[in-house]
Structures are given as C-alpha cells and as structure tokens.
Motif scaffolding. Structure first.
Motif, PDB file in Angstrom:
ATOM      1  N   PHE A  78      13.488   7.361   0.354  1.00  0.00           N
ATOM      2  CA  PHE A  78      14.186   6.607   1.395  1.00  0.00           C
ATOM      3  C   PHE A  78      13.965   7.211   2.782  1.00  0.00           C
ATOM      4  O   PHE A  78      14.112   6.503   3.790  1.00  0.00           O
ATOM      5  CB  PHE A  78      15.681   6.550   1.082  1.00  0.00           C
ATOM      6  N   MET A  79      13.604   8.493   2.844  1.00  0.00           N
ATOM      7  CA  MET A  79      13.350   9.138   4.127  1.00  0.00           C
ATOM      8  C   MET A  79      11.904   8.953   4.590  1.00  0.00           C
ATOM      9  O   MET A  79      11.571   9.344   5.706  1.00  0.00           O
ATOM     10  CB  MET A  79      13.663  10.630   4.024  1.00  0.00           C
ATOM     11  N   THR A  80      11.074   8.372   3.761  1.00  0.00           N
ATOM     12  CA  THR A  80       9.661   8.192   4.091  1.00  0.00           C
ATOM     13  C   THR A  80       9.397   6.749   4.517  1.00  0.00           C
ATOM     14  O   THR A  80       9.907   5.827   3.888  1.00  0.00           O
ATOM     15  CB  THR A  80       8.782   8.535   2.871  1.00  0.00           C
ATOM     16  N   PRO A  81       8.612   6.533   5.567  1.00  0.00           N
ATOM     17  CA  PRO A  81       8.284   5.166   5.999  1.00  0.00           C
ATOM     18  C   PRO A  81       7.423   4.431   4.972  1.00  0.00           C
ATOM     19  O   PRO A  81       6.206   4.316   5.118  1.00  0.00           O
ATOM     20  CB  PRO A  81       7.524   5.387   7.311  1.00  0.00           C
ATOM     21  N   ILE A  82       8.059   3.942   3.926  1.00  0.00           N
ATOM     22  CA  ILE A  82       7.385   3.130   2.920  1.00  0.00           C
ATOM     23  C   ILE A  82       7.860   1.684   3.035  1.00  0.00           C
ATOM     24  O   ILE A  82       7.071   0.771   3.183  1.00  0.00           O
ATOM     25  CB  ILE A  82       7.645   3.676   1.508  1.00  0.00           C
ATOM     26  N   MET A  83       9.175   1.502   2.999  1.00  0.00           N
ATOM     27  CA  MET A  83       9.759   0.166   3.173  1.00  0.00           C
ATOM     28  C   MET A  83      10.191  -0.075   4.611  1.00  0.00           C
ATOM     29  O   MET A  83      10.732  -1.132   4.919  1.00  0.00           O
ATOM     30  CB  MET A  83      10.941  -0.010   2.226  1.00  0.00           C
ATOM     31  N   TRP A  84       9.956   0.881   5.477  1.00  0.00           N
ATOM     32  CA  TRP A  84      10.236   0.712   6.898  1.00  0.00           C
ATOM     33  C   TRP A  84       9.130   1.425   7.675  1.00  0.00           C
ATOM     34  O   TRP A  84       8.417   2.265   7.137  1.00  0.00           O
ATOM     35  CB  TRP A  84      11.606   1.262   7.283  1.00  0.00           C
TER      36      TRP A  84
ATOM     37  N   VAL B 204      15.547  18.742 -10.878  1.00  0.00           N
ATOM     38  CA  VAL B 204      15.736  18.916  -9.429  1.00  0.00           C
ATOM     39  C   VAL B 204      14.718  18.078  -8.660  1.00  0.00           C
ATOM     40  O   VAL B 204      15.049  17.401  -7.684  1.00  0.00           O
ATOM     41  CB  VAL B 204      15.618  20.404  -9.049  1.00  0.00           C
ATOM     42  N   ILE B 205      13.466  18.115  -9.108  1.00  0.00           N
ATOM     43  CA  ILE B 205      12.412  17.353  -8.437  1.00  0.00           C
ATOM     44  C   ILE B 205      12.695  15.855  -8.523  1.00  0.00           C
ATOM     45  O   ILE B 205      12.545  15.116  -7.548  1.00  0.00           O
ATOM     46  CB  ILE B 205      11.045  17.684  -9.054  1.00  0.00           C
ATOM     47  N   ALA B 206      13.128  15.392  -9.700  1.00  0.00           N
ATOM     48  CA  ALA B 206      13.426  13.967  -9.869  1.00  0.00           C
ATOM     49  C   ALA B 206      14.537  13.519  -8.934  1.00  0.00           C
ATOM     50  O   ALA B 206      14.503  12.401  -8.386  1.00  0.00           O
ATOM     51  CB  ALA B 206      13.801  13.684 -11.322  1.00  0.00           C
ATOM     52  N   ALA B 207      15.536  14.383  -8.735  1.00  0.00           N
ATOM     53  CA  ALA B 207      16.645  14.031  -7.841  1.00  0.00           C
ATOM     54  C   ALA B 207      16.201  14.024  -6.380  1.00  0.00           C
ATOM     55  O   ALA B 207      16.566  13.122  -5.613  1.00  0.00           O
ATOM     56  CB  ALA B 207      17.799  15.010  -8.046  1.00  0.00           C
ATOM     57  N   LEU B 208      15.391  15.003  -5.999  1.00  0.00           N
ATOM     58  CA  LEU B 208      14.974  15.100  -4.602  1.00  0.00           C
ATOM     59  C   LEU B 208      13.993  14.001  -4.217  1.00  0.00           C
ATOM     60  O   LEU B 208      13.974  13.554  -3.068  1.00  0.00           O
ATOM     61  CB  LEU B 208      14.340  16.472  -4.335  1.00  0.00           C
ATOM     62  N   THR B 209      13.172  13.556  -5.161  1.00  0.00           N
ATOM     63  CA  THR B 209      12.200  12.518  -4.828  1.00  0.00           C
ATOM     64  C   THR B 209      12.879  11.207  -4.454  1.00  0.00           C
ATOM     65  O   THR B 209      12.320  10.423  -3.674  1.00  0.00           O
ATOM     66  CB  THR B 209      11.238  12.278  -6.002  1.00  0.00           C
TER      67      THR B 209
ATOM     68  N   VAL C  27       0.834  -1.201   0.000  1.00  0.00           N
ATOM     69  CA  VAL C  27       0.000   0.000   0.000  1.00  0.00           C
ATOM     70  C   VAL C  27       0.871   1.255   0.000  1.00  0.00           C
ATOM     71  O   VAL C  27       0.542   2.253  -0.650  1.00  0.00           O
ATOM     72  CB  VAL C  27      -0.959  -0.012   1.203  1.00  0.00           C
ATOM     73  N   GLY C  28       1.987   1.201   0.709  1.00  0.00           N
ATOM     74  CA  GLY C  28       2.895   2.338   0.692  1.00  0.00           C
ATOM     75  C   GLY C  28       3.392   2.651  -0.709  1.00  0.00           C
ATOM     76  O   GLY C  28       3.456   3.817  -1.123  1.00  0.00           O
ATOM     77  N   PHE C  29       3.737   1.613  -1.464  1.00  0.00           N
ATOM     78  CA  PHE C  29       4.194   1.797  -2.841  1.00  0.00           C
ATOM     79  C   PHE C  29       3.075   2.347  -3.727  1.00  0.00           C
ATOM     80  O   PHE C  29       3.326   3.190  -4.600  1.00  0.00           O
ATOM     81  CB  PHE C  29       4.696   0.474  -3.414  1.00  0.00           C
ATOM     82  N   ILE C  30       1.864   1.870  -3.533  1.00  0.00           N
ATOM     83  CA  ILE C  30       0.746   2.328  -4.362  1.00  0.00           C
ATOM     84  C   ILE C  30       0.505   3.817  -4.165  1.00  0.00           C
ATOM     85  O   ILE C  30       0.350   4.579  -5.128  1.00  0.00           O
ATOM     86  CB  ILE C  30      -0.518   1.514  -4.030  1.00  0.00           C
ATOM     87  N   VAL C  31       0.473   4.258  -2.912  1.00  0.00           N
ATOM     88  CA  VAL C  31       0.245   5.676  -2.640  1.00  0.00           C
ATOM     89  C   VAL C  31       1.442   6.505  -3.094  1.00  0.00           C
ATOM     90  O   VAL C  31       1.287   7.595  -3.654  1.00  0.00           O
ATOM     91  CB  VAL C  31      -0.043   5.905  -1.142  1.00  0.00           C
ATOM     92  N   TRP C  32       2.643   5.994  -2.873  1.00  0.00           N
ATOM     93  CA  TRP C  32       3.841   6.711  -3.286  1.00  0.00           C
ATOM     94  C   TRP C  32       3.884   6.895  -4.797  1.00  0.00           C
ATOM     95  O   TRP C  32       4.294   7.951  -5.294  1.00  0.00           O
ATOM     96  CB  TRP C  32       5.090   5.978  -2.812  1.00  0.00           C
ATOM     97  N   ALA C  33       3.456   5.885  -5.549  1.00  0.00           N
ATOM     98  CA  ALA C  33       3.455   5.993  -7.012  1.00  0.00           C
ATOM     99  C   ALA C  33       2.567   7.145  -7.465  1.00  0.00           C
ATOM    100  O   ALA C  33       2.909   7.869  -8.409  1.00  0.00           O
ATOM    101  CB  ALA C  33       2.983   4.676  -7.633  1.00  0.00           C
TER     102      ALA C  33
ATOM    103  N   ALA D   3      10.505  11.049  10.418  1.00  0.00           N
ATOM    104  CA  ALA D   3       9.246  10.793   9.727  1.00  0.00           C
ATOM    105  C   ALA D   3       8.271  11.947   9.878  1.00  0.00           C
ATOM    106  O   ALA D   3       7.644  12.377   8.908  1.00  0.00           O
ATOM    107  CB  ALA D   3       8.609   9.505  10.251  1.00  0.00           C
ATOM    108  N   GLU D   4       8.146  12.489  11.076  1.00  0.00           N
ATOM    109  CA  GLU D   4       7.113  13.482  11.347  1.00  0.00           C
ATOM    110  C   GLU D   4       7.326  14.782  10.575  1.00  0.00           C
ATOM    111  O   GLU D   4       6.358  15.464  10.240  1.00  0.00           O
ATOM    112  CB  GLU D   4       7.047  13.768  12.848  1.00  0.00           C
ATOM    113  N   LEU D   5       8.562  15.154  10.313  1.00  0.00           N
ATOM    114  CA  LEU D   5       8.833  16.386   9.577  1.00  0.00           C
ATOM    115  C   LEU D   5       8.759  16.194   8.070  1.00  0.00           C
ATOM    116  O   LEU D   5       8.976  17.136   7.311  1.00  0.00           O
ATOM    117  CB  LEU D   5      10.213  16.944   9.958  1.00  0.00           C
TER     118      LEU D   5
END
Length: 299
Positions: free
Chosen positions: A217-223, A207-212, A85-91, A244-246
């Motif tokens: 990796f900073m977002t709780p998707i795979m962790w 720039v956006i592609a690089a930052l995403t 579900v994390g991957f689906i929303v992230w996509a 995570a919260e920020l």
C-alpha cells in the motif's frame, strides 16, 4: 614468540561461498527442471493448467484498475495499463520475498539427501517466479493491444495541470530487458539471504508476510506519484514525495514499468536499484560464508 592466526572453520570461507554460487549457476539443468516441475505440480489435474496464473492476474488487474481509475479520476486507457504492469512486477518481487524466505525450508528433503549447491534452491525459486512472470506478461500484451492508441503518444496518468507528461512508447521499451535481469539478480540474493535467516529463525517468514502488506500500500502500484503532487503540491509539502522515494520497491518496479509503458525515464531509479544490488549481494555473500554449512542442520 608470534602466534599463528586461529584456523578458519572448513565451512566458513569465501572460496566455498563463491564456489557454491558458481556451481549453482552451472547446474542450470537441475534448477531449471525443478522450477518447471514446481509449475506443473501446482496445476496438476487442472483443465487450463498454468493459464490460471494469467487469468488470476487479468481479473485482479482489471478489477482494481477500473476501480482506482474512477476513485482517482484517472483515464482508464492509461491508468489500467499502469496498474497492470505494477501488479505483474510486484507479484515477482513479492514471490522473491515470501517464497524466497521458505526456499531452504521447503527443500528440506533435497538438501539432506541431494549433494547440490545451496544456490540451486535459490535459483529454483527465482526461475519458477520468472516462469510465472512470463505467463503474466500475456496480460500485459493484451492490455497493450487494447490501449496502444493511448500509450503510443504523450499522455498523463492524472488529468491535472501539475501531472507529469509521459513520452509514450518508444525504442526505450528495450530497457525492460536489462531491468528484469537486474530485478532477477536481486531476487537471487534476497532468496539466499532471507532463506538462510528464515531457516535459523522460523518466525521471519511470518514477519516478511506481514510487512509486505504494508509495503504494497505504500508503493505506487495502484496510485501514482502524480496523486501526491496533486494533493500536496511541490512547495512546503514536497516531503510527501518521500513516501515513494524512500521505498526501494518503488524504484525496482519503476525501472521495469517505465519502459513497458513509455513512462518518463528517470535514471535515479537505476542508481538506487544498482546500490541495493551491491549491498544486498554483499550481505548475501557474508551469510553464505558464515552459515552455508549449517543449513543442512537447521532444516
């Protein structure tokens, strides 16, 4: 003698900005048809067509879900649906950021020859991404059927003492509907705002592609945040949860992932998303007021 205020440029007015948005929403047949055509064109002459979207998401979620469940020592029955579900929303969010920044650039021909509101091209992007999300939800349904026994009762994402006990699936799954509507509304302003900026400054999409990649990796998707609590605890290292919260993307993912998986509902996620929605649309309206008339020249 008193002087009159300077005249407002014909293309710079709040009325024209709001009119563009209203007319864009009203032209749902246009942006709806264009969105469908995007999906059909992408998979033209393909044997299984748009189902490649579902297959790609299924393979990615299964592979990484199985891998990271073993790395973190998490139960597969609950962690694999969490990753899926994390991957689906992230996509969907990733598409709004990357494809949204190219919304006006990729529609150069239509903008110059079709007298349509600019909002149409933003809604075309969001609608196309929505169709892709619907295809990906087939993966969620398959995972839900397979692991329903794990998700229908209280469970933990980490088998540790300080891990949060999730309540399991219940009627709160209905909250996924307003959650997605809110996420899609944010996708619209992201597409408008970043699309306008990227049309003027062509380096922004890169720039956006690089930052995403960093945001992913900073977002709780795979962790999960339980891993931070397990590693640092809640004492002097409670600052670790701020990783995570920020991150606003975490809150967007959580308001949709929580009801779909029966995770513990935390209303502060909704508050953060609501605040971002108001600020984002305010910025998008300012950009529409000041630069809407210049898009046809910039492209």
């Amino acid at each position: 003698m008193p002087t009159s205020p300077p005249p407002v440029h014909a293309g710079r007015s709040w009325a024209r900005a709001f009119q563009d948005i209203r007319e864009g929403l009203a032209a749902r047949e246009l942006w709806g048809h264009l969105g469908w055509q995007d999906i059909k064109q992408r998979y033209r002459r393909s044997v299984i067509g748009p189902l490649w979207i579902t297959l790609s998401m299924a393979v990615t979620s299964a592979g990484l879900g199985l891998l990271y469940s073993q790395l973190f020592g998490s139960p597969i029955g609950t962690f694999l649906p969490y990753v899926t579900v994390g991957f689906i929303v992230w996509a969907f969010i990733l598409g709004c950021l990357t494809e949204g920044s190219d919304a006006f650039i990729s529609n150069e021909g239509l903008i110059k020859h079709l007298p349509a509101p600019l909002t149409v091209y933003a809604l075309r992007t969001v609608w196309r991404l929505t169709l892709m999300l619907v295809h990906n939800l087939l993966v969620y349904l398959a995972v839900l059927i397979i692991f329903f026994g794990y998700l229908s009762q209280p469970y933990k994402l980490q088998e540790t003492a300080n891990a949060i006990v999730q309540p399991g699936l219940s009627w709160t799954a209905l909250l996924a509907v307003p959650a997605f509507v809110l996420i899609a509304a944010n996708g619209a302003w992201v597409t408008l705002l970043f699309g306008i900026i990227s049309t003027r400054y062509r380096d922004i999409p890169q720039v956006i592609a690089a930052l995403t990649q960093l945001v992913f990796f900073m977002t709780p998707i795979m962790w999960s945040t339980d891993i931070l609590n397990q590693r640092f605890g809640e004492g002097d290292h409670s600052w670790a949860i701020l990783i995570a919260e920020l991150n606003p993307v975490y809150h967007f993912i959580q308001i949709l992932r929580a009801p779909l998986l029966g995770l513990q509902q935390s209303w502060h996620h909704w508050v953060v998303v609501g605040g971002v929605t108001l600020v984002g649309w305010a910025l998008a309206l300012v950009a529409m007021r000041n630069y809407r008339a210049r898009i046809s020249y910039w492209v």
